[in-house]
Design a protein around this motif. Structure first.
Motif, PDB file in Angstrom:
ATOM      1  N   LEU A  82      53.393  50.438  40.455  1.00 60.72           N
ATOM      2  CA  LEU A  82      52.325  49.563  40.957  1.00 60.72           C
ATOM      3  C   LEU A  82      52.776  48.823  42.206  1.00 60.72           C
ATOM      4  N   LEU A  83      53.985  48.312  42.171  1.00 60.04           N
ATOM      5  CA  LEU A  83      54.494  47.561  43.312  1.00 60.04           C
ATOM      6  C   LEU A  83      54.814  48.464  44.496  1.00 60.04           C
ATOM      7  N   ASP A  84      55.138  49.722  44.211  1.00 58.21           N
ATOM      8  CA  ASP A  84      55.312  50.680  45.312  1.00 58.21           C
ATOM      9  C   ASP A  84      53.990  50.902  46.039  1.00 58.21           C
ATOM     10  N   ARG A  85      52.897  51.025  45.266  1.00 57.22           N
ATOM     11  CA  ARG A  85      51.595  51.271  45.876  1.00 57.22           C
ATOM     12  C   ARG A  85      50.975  50.003  46.455  1.00 57.22           C
ATOM     13  N   HIS A  86      51.289  48.866  45.841  1.00 57.97           N
ATOM     14  CA  HIS A  86      50.688  47.587  46.259  1.00 57.97           C
ATOM     15  C   HIS A  86      51.822  46.577  46.449  1.00 57.97           C
ATOM     16  N   PRO A  87      52.524  46.636  47.558  1.00 61.93           N
ATOM     17  CA  PRO A  87      53.763  45.850  47.719  1.00 61.93           C
ATOM     18  C   PRO A  87      53.578  44.340  47.629  1.00 61.93           C
ATOM     19  N   HIS A  88      52.393  43.833  47.927  1.00 58.66           N
ATOM     20  CA  HIS A  88      52.186  42.387  47.891  1.00 58.66           C
ATOM     21  C   HIS A  88      51.556  41.916  46.578  1.00 58.66           C
ATOM     22  N   LEU A  97      41.177  47.245  40.334  1.00 57.92           N
ATOM     23  CA  LEU A  97      41.251  45.788  40.439  1.00 57.92           C
ATOM     24  C   LEU A  97      41.902  45.346  41.746  1.00 57.92           C
ATOM     25  N   VAL A  98      42.946  46.032  42.133  1.00 58.18           N
ATOM     26  CA  VAL A  98      43.695  45.627  43.325  1.00 58.18           C
ATOM     27  C   VAL A  98      43.108  46.261  44.580  1.00 58.18           C
ATOM     28  N   GLY A  99      42.920  47.570  44.523  1.00 54.93           N
ATOM     29  CA  GLY A  99      42.480  48.281  45.721  1.00 54.93           C
ATOM     30  C   GLY A  99      41.026  48.042  46.083  1.00 54.93           C
ATOM     31  N   GLU A 100      40.129  47.983  45.060  1.00 55.93           N
ATOM     32  CA  GLU A 100      38.700  47.821  45.335  1.00 55.93           C
ATOM     33  C   GLU A 100      38.246  46.367  45.248  1.00 55.93           C
ATOM     34  N   TRP A 101      38.761  45.611  44.272  1.00 55.41           N
ATOM     35  CA  TRP A 101      38.310  44.235  44.094  1.00 55.41           C
ATOM     36  C   TRP A 101      39.109  43.238  44.931  1.00 55.41           C
ATOM     37  N   GLY A 102      40.289  43.647  45.396  1.00 53.42           N
ATOM     38  CA  GLY A 102      41.105  42.747  46.206  1.00 53.42           C
ATOM     39  C   GLY A 102      41.898  41.735  45.405  1.00 53.42           C
ATOM     40  N   VAL A 103      42.170  42.023  44.136  1.00 56.95           N
ATOM     41  CA  VAL A 103      42.988  41.138  43.311  1.00 56.95           C
ATOM     42  C   VAL A 103      44.446  41.239  43.771  1.00 56.95           C
ATOM     43  N   VAL A 121      44.238  49.495  37.445  1.00 56.80           N
ATOM     44  CA  VAL A 121      44.899  48.602  38.395  1.00 56.80           C
ATOM     45  C   VAL A 121      44.496  48.930  39.825  1.00 56.80           C
ATOM     46  N   ASP A 122      44.385  50.191  40.157  1.00 59.36           N
ATOM     47  CA  ASP A 122      43.977  50.542  41.522  1.00 59.36           C
ATOM     48  C   ASP A 122      42.555  50.064  41.812  1.00 59.36           C
TER      49      ASP A 122
END
Length: 748
Positions: free
Chosen positions: A513-519, A453-459, A450-451
């Motif tokens: 996950l939502l703590d690390r990626h709030p949006h 997909l979200v952190g590197e890919w911008g999903v 997930v990090d």
């Protein structure tokens, strides 16, 4: 308050006027919950616990009348105010086993958004949790624990003949199918006076395996003919069960998490150890029936979930799967859809299943690494994600995080203890293994995915699917720290306890996950609506309501979805296609407009006239969506039947009321493989024709202007009768639908 009956004194230790309930303790210390004035004998002990060696006092199918529950005695209580809630903790103890129970009751008032003018009178909710602690000297093996019990429910005449049971069957492609039956049809009179005993049976519904709603919703109700309602919800993604039966001439309700008989759950409490039940909530509506009760339950659901910007913004989602790419995405296929979705007004574009598939044998039993397939995206998946952002949308991806395919390399590289196992054998279901998220390696793997997909890919959006029912759970070796496969173990757990432990770890993982990626937005999906519960939905922002692909079969699911999820969390598919007529396009679009729009379809191949109809529906949705998040659902024709021809679902807002009305095909096949409409089953206005009258009692006496918002192509007519509070809708053609606003004076 202290009362005396004979030589037995009873004292009230808790009361809530809006709920018309109180808790009373007798001279022996037994605490019971019920309405004031009820006979003590018809009430149920506040906590019922089955412990091996200490079973029930009357054998049967009922999980009340337990020996431990009967012995649990009052120790004390305290009440504090927490925001708008009144939180009461009642402490009990069993002198024989040393088991202590701490019952937390959180009470709140109702929304006042029921169907009648005084629907808020005597309405509210009571949420319960139980903490058990073994204060004795020997281990105790728990087999069932109630979260909430309530007795003394009677009809207005003091009997049971006027009570009605309501429950919802749930299945793949056929979610939220509400049923009702007279209480006496399910719990028949047995002439108790002739036998000296209660019956041994009850009306019960329960989950099976890891799809918490694969058979039924964990929501049900009792109503009476005067409009009173008792509605309950069990908040568990693991096992759950409820029962209702007769006790001394009154009805009772008992709500449970997993148990040994139905879920292979038992839990050993060593001295000093504790166990927490799953939460459950009871709603009482003093009038207004199910509509009033669901209004209050909707408020409760909003109050317990994690706050998130998505609940307020309600962005339009395009997903490439349903009736479109169906798990076969490529750059070439996606780019035209992305451009068309952006022009139609979508704000999130989700690449569904298949984006990771480069396997000649197919992806189903090879998933787990979640890497983009180079052959599908020759220029890299970033090219597609950038195109999504370039058209003003947030990119999303489909993920099934809890499974690893049997052919995936991860099946060999992750530790054996990271997977579900029973009898020392790794569990396999439909070509997949199941991760146990209590194991640090399983969780670390998913965090890394997930990090990336979200952190590197911008999903910014993840659709978290769950397509297998893994059965009763896992027999993991649990450590003293609650993890599996690490440290000092406290023995092998029961499968049901393993499933509950994984479920709680899964919720903790989603929260992290939502703590690390709030949006980040998380959609909860379980082959559609097969894990549609408020353990999941207190964390996830959206719920997929179904995988149903036939637009004529979707209306009863869409209309009843607000019984399972708040409207702003209930995602309904709208899949218009270029080979459809304008009526068919409008039909599938309109059904999604009072919830969350899951748009799909080959929009890029549509004519200008067809595409304008799609764009118009999305524009209407964007205008009304600011009012969805605090509105309350109601059903002016009652909850829909699966074969109903006319179906209606409404939202009661602060200033306006919105209604979607469907008219499905008459007397024939309702789409692909349908069984035909049955106009006599729920219809009360005689033979079905082109006109239907809907009752909107909360607007009785109000002069207002009905406005058809969507679509104009159905040629509808409407007529409002303020005296009766009724709206007459005419739809001259079958398989059409309309969205109507009822507002006083000028539009909002």
């Amino acid at each position: 308050m202290t009362s005396a009956v004979g030589t037995v004194e009873r004292s009230r230790i808790w009361a809530h006027p809006a709920l018309a309930l109180h808790a009373v303790v007798d001279a022996a210390g037994s605490v019971r919950l019920g309405a004031p004035g009820q006979d003590w004998a018809c009430l149920v002990p506040l906590v019922e616990v089955t412990v091996t060696g200490h079973g029930r006092m009357w054998s049967g199918e009922r999980f009340i009348e337990t020996a431990v529950g009967d012995r649990l005695a009052y120790r004390g209580h305290e009440t504090v105010q927490v925001g708008s809630l009144e939180r009461t903790t009642i402490r009990l103890a069993d002198p024989v086993t040393g088991l202590a129970a701490e019952v937390t009751l959180e009470a709140g008032s109702g929304s006042g958004s029921g169907s009648g003018a005084d629907a808020d009178a005597g309405s509210g909710f009571l949420r319960a949790r139980v903490r058990l602690v073994n204060e004795g000297a020997t281990a105790l093996r728990l087999e069932s624990v109630s979260t909430l019990t309530l007795g003394g429910i009677r009809d207005p005449d003091g009997g049971l003949d006027g009570l009605t049971l309501h429950w919802a069957d749930n299945d793949w492609l056929a979610e939220c199918r509400w049923r009702r039956a007279a209480f006496r049809d399910q719990v028949v009179p047995l002439s108790r006076a002739a036998h000296g005993h209660e019956g041994r049976g009850c009306f019960e519904r329960y989950s099976q395996g890891s799809w918490s709603t694969g058979r039924h919703l964990p929501v049900a109700a009792l109503t009476d003919r005067d409009g009173r309602a008792w509605l309950w919800q069990i908040e568990s993604s693991a096992g759950w069960r409820f029962e209702s039966g007769e006790r001394e001439g009154a009805a009772y309700v008992a709500l449970f998490g997993p148990d040994d008989a139905h879920h292979q759950w038992h839990h050993t409490l060593a001295p000093g150890q504790e166990f927490h039940t799953v939460p459950a909530v009871l709603v009482r509506a003093g009038s207004g029936g199910l509509d009033a009760a669901f209004a209050t339950l909707t408020d409760h659901r909003r109050s317990i979930r994690r706050d998130h910007p998505d609940h307020h913004a309600l962005p339009v989602i395009y997903n490439d799967y349903m009736n479109t790419l169906m798990g076969d995405p490529t750059t070439e296929r996606l780019l035209p859809l992305i451009e068309a979705a952006g022009r139609a007004g979508a704000e999130i574009f989700v690449i569904d299943a298949g984006w990771y598939d480069d396997d000649a044998q197919g992806w189903w039993d090879a998933v787990g690494a979640w890497e983009a397939a180079p052959n599908r995206f020759p220029g890299g998946i970033q090219e597609v994600l950038d195109a999504i952002r370039g058209h003003g949308m947030t990119p999303g991806l489909w993920l099934e995080p809890e499974v690893v395919g049997v052919r995936s390399p991860l099946a060999d590289t992750l530790p054996p203890e990271a997977f579900f196992q029973r009898g020392g054998v790794r569990v396999t279901e439909h070509g997949r293994h199941h991760l146990d998220l209590r194991h640090p390696a399983a969780r670390a793997h998913l965090d890394t995915v997930v990090d990336r997909l979200v952190g590197e890919w911008g999903v910014g959006y993840l659709k978290l699917d769950y397509n297998i029912n893994i059965g009763p759970g896992t027999e993991g070796a649990v450590g003293t720290d609650g993890a599996v496969g690490t440290g000092t173990t406290s023995g092998v757990e029961s499968p049901g306890a393993g499933l509950l432990g994984h479920h709680r770890a899964h919720l903790d993982w989603m929260n992290s996950l939502l703590d690390r990626h709030p949006h980040l937005v998380l959609e909860n999906c379980g082959s559609g609506g097969l894990r549609m519960d408020y353990a999941q939905l207190a964390v996830a922002q959206l719920q997929s309501t179904s995988d149903q692909q036939d637009p004529l079969r979707y209306p009863p699911i869409a209309a009843a979805a607000a019984t399972a999820a708040t409207p702003e969390q209930a995602a309904v598919w709208a899949y218009p296609q270029p080979d459809q007529s304008l009526d068919e396009i409008a039909f599938t679009l309109t059904g999604a407009l009072l919830g969350r729009v899951h748009l799909s379809g080959f929009l890029n191949l549509m004519s200008d006239e067809q595409f304008d109809l799609v764009r118009s529906a999305i524009s209407v949705y964007k205008d009304l969506r600011p009012r969805i998040g605090d509105a309350h659902p109601f059903w002016p024709l009652g909850l829909p039947g699966w074969e109903d021809t006319w179906i209606a679902h409404g939202l009661r807002g602060r200033e306006s009321t919105y209604l979607v009305v469907w008219r499905r095909g008459l007397g024939g096949d309702l789409g692909n493989g349908g069984h035909g409409a049955d106009p006599s089953r729920h219809d009360q206005n005689g033979p079905v024709d082109t006109t239907r009258t809907l009752t909107v009692p909360h607007l009785r006496g109000v002069h207002l202007d009905p406005t058809v918002l969507q679509p104009t192509t159905a040629d509808p007519t409407t007529e409002w009768n303020p005296t009766d509070g009724t709206l007459t809708v005419s739809l001259p053609r079958a398989n059409t639908a309309v969205l109507i606003r009822l507002s006083v004076g000028s539009p909002e």
